[in-house]
Write an enzyme that holds these catalytic residues in place. Structure first.
Site, PDB file in Angstrom:
ATOM      1  N   LYS A  48     129.357-128.345 -22.623  1.00 55.75           N
ATOM      2  CA  LYS A  48     128.121-129.002 -23.169  1.00 55.75           C
ATOM      3  C   LYS A  48     128.438-130.094 -24.324  1.00 55.75           C
ATOM      4  CE  LYS A  48     125.470-128.188 -20.742  1.00 55.75           C
ATOM      5  NZ  LYS A  48     125.547-128.663 -19.454  1.00 55.75           N
ATOM      6  N   HIS A 108     137.847-126.028 -20.276  1.00 52.18           N
ATOM      7  CA  HIS A 108     137.102-125.705 -21.571  1.00 52.18           C
ATOM      8  C   HIS A 108     137.759-124.657 -22.442  1.00 52.18           C
ATOM      9  CE1 HIS A 108     133.519-127.988 -20.422  1.00 52.18           C
ATOM     10  NE2 HIS A 108     133.234-127.004 -19.513  1.00 52.18           N
ATOM     11  N   SER A 138     121.878-127.051 -25.679  1.00 51.07           N
ATOM     12  CA  SER A 138     122.242-127.513 -24.389  1.00 51.07           C
ATOM     13  C   SER A 138     122.934-126.158 -23.811  1.00 51.07           C
ATOM     14  CB  SER A 138     123.419-128.673 -24.431  1.00 51.07           C
ATOM     15  OG  SER A 138     123.767-129.162 -23.000  1.00 51.07           O
TER      16      SER A 138
END
Length: 295
Positions: A48, A108, A138
């Protein structure tokens, strides 16, 4: 292929102490056989933090600003997500098999889980960091709509988990710090989401310089326009709307929700903000990174 209805919000699984989505944890074994190439480009972020945005910008750069070429496939096919695995969808490793060189890759993963081949090959990396408050909000909404995550519970309980690093991919604080430290010894362009919101053209020029590429100014302006939040939100090849509802339910929350800096103010209570700030000061003490929480 697994039946899609098997998603059912499984608990996170730990790999080397890092909590991951169950399916992503299962992908970590096969990922060990991944071989980086010197001309790969890695996009790394904590979730995010503008990953899809910078992925779309990079694909447009690689395609010389040709939007039609960028509509050839969804973003997760054009930019393979290394550790991705979910029922009913091709894994990141599967997608890689059909990806022509030069490849754009996405992850990530914190450094402890990053395939060593990426470090050994000194693969160029673009890292995007976003302020922790907006990331937390988020991420909460993403947990709600992406059913590969456990149930997020209330916002208050999710915020506690986020601060403790008990969310998929672990601690935001560790992630942004360790990748910044790595940038001193590896070819990493470290960008900030808020800078990209403030002046996308300036940040795209930084990316071009880092890549050793150049594009006509009108092409850069076109990329800025086509990768704006407004355009990407309606672009079915960028907004994840073609992912099965069983995996991502856009009726709960859009994958591309607001895309602004400072939205946390609409969610945090005064007490939560004070608690977060005190915890943040402790965890980021002595760190040279400075984040803007609004523009």
């Amino acid at each position: 292929m697994e039946k899609i209805h098997d998603v059912t919000r499984p608990p996170l699984e730990y790999v080397k102490g890092v909590p991951l989505i169950k399916y992503f944890a299962e992908a970590m074994g096969p990922l060990q056989s991944f071989q980086a190439r010197p001309d790969d480009l890695l996009i790394s972020t904590y979730p995010k933090s503008g990953t899809t945005w910078v992925s779309e910008i990079l694909d447009m750069i690689y395609q010389g600003g040709d939007l039609e070429k960028c509509h050839r496939a969804p973003i997760f096919i054009r930019v393979p997500f290394l550790e991705f695995k979910a029922p009913g969808l091709p894994s990141g490793m599967d997608t890689l098999k059909d990806t022509p060189t030069p490849r754009l890759l996405k992850t990530h993963l914190p450094l402890t889980l990053l395939p060593q081949t990426l470090l050994d090959q000194k693969v160029k990396t673009i890292y995007v960091a976003r302020n922790a408050k907006d990331v937390a909000v988020s991420y909460f909404h993403f947990y709600r709509m992406a059913k590969v995550h456990p149930d997020p519970g209330t916002w208050d309980s999710f915020l506690e988990k986020f601060m403790a690093g008990d969310v998929s991919y672990g601690s935001w604080y560790q992630h942004v710090k360790e990748w910044e430290e790595l940038s001193h010894t590896h070819p990493i362009l470290y960008l900030f989401y808020e800078d990209m919101k403030e002046n996308p053209k300036r940040e795209i020029q930084k990316i071009l310089e880092f890549l050793g590429r150049s594009l006509p100014e009108k092409t850069v302006d076109y990329i800025v326009e086509q990768t704006s939040f407004k355009e990407m939100k309606k672009n079915s090849m960028a907004n994840y709307s073609n992912v099965p509802t069983e995996v991502m339910d856009h009726s709960i929350s859009n994958f591309m929700r607001k895309g602004i800096a400072g939205d946390w103010k609409n969610t945090f209570t005064v007490a939560q903000n004070e608690r977060f700030d005190a915890d943040y000061a402790e965890k980021m003490a002595g760190c040279g990174l400075h984040f803007r929480t609004e523009l």
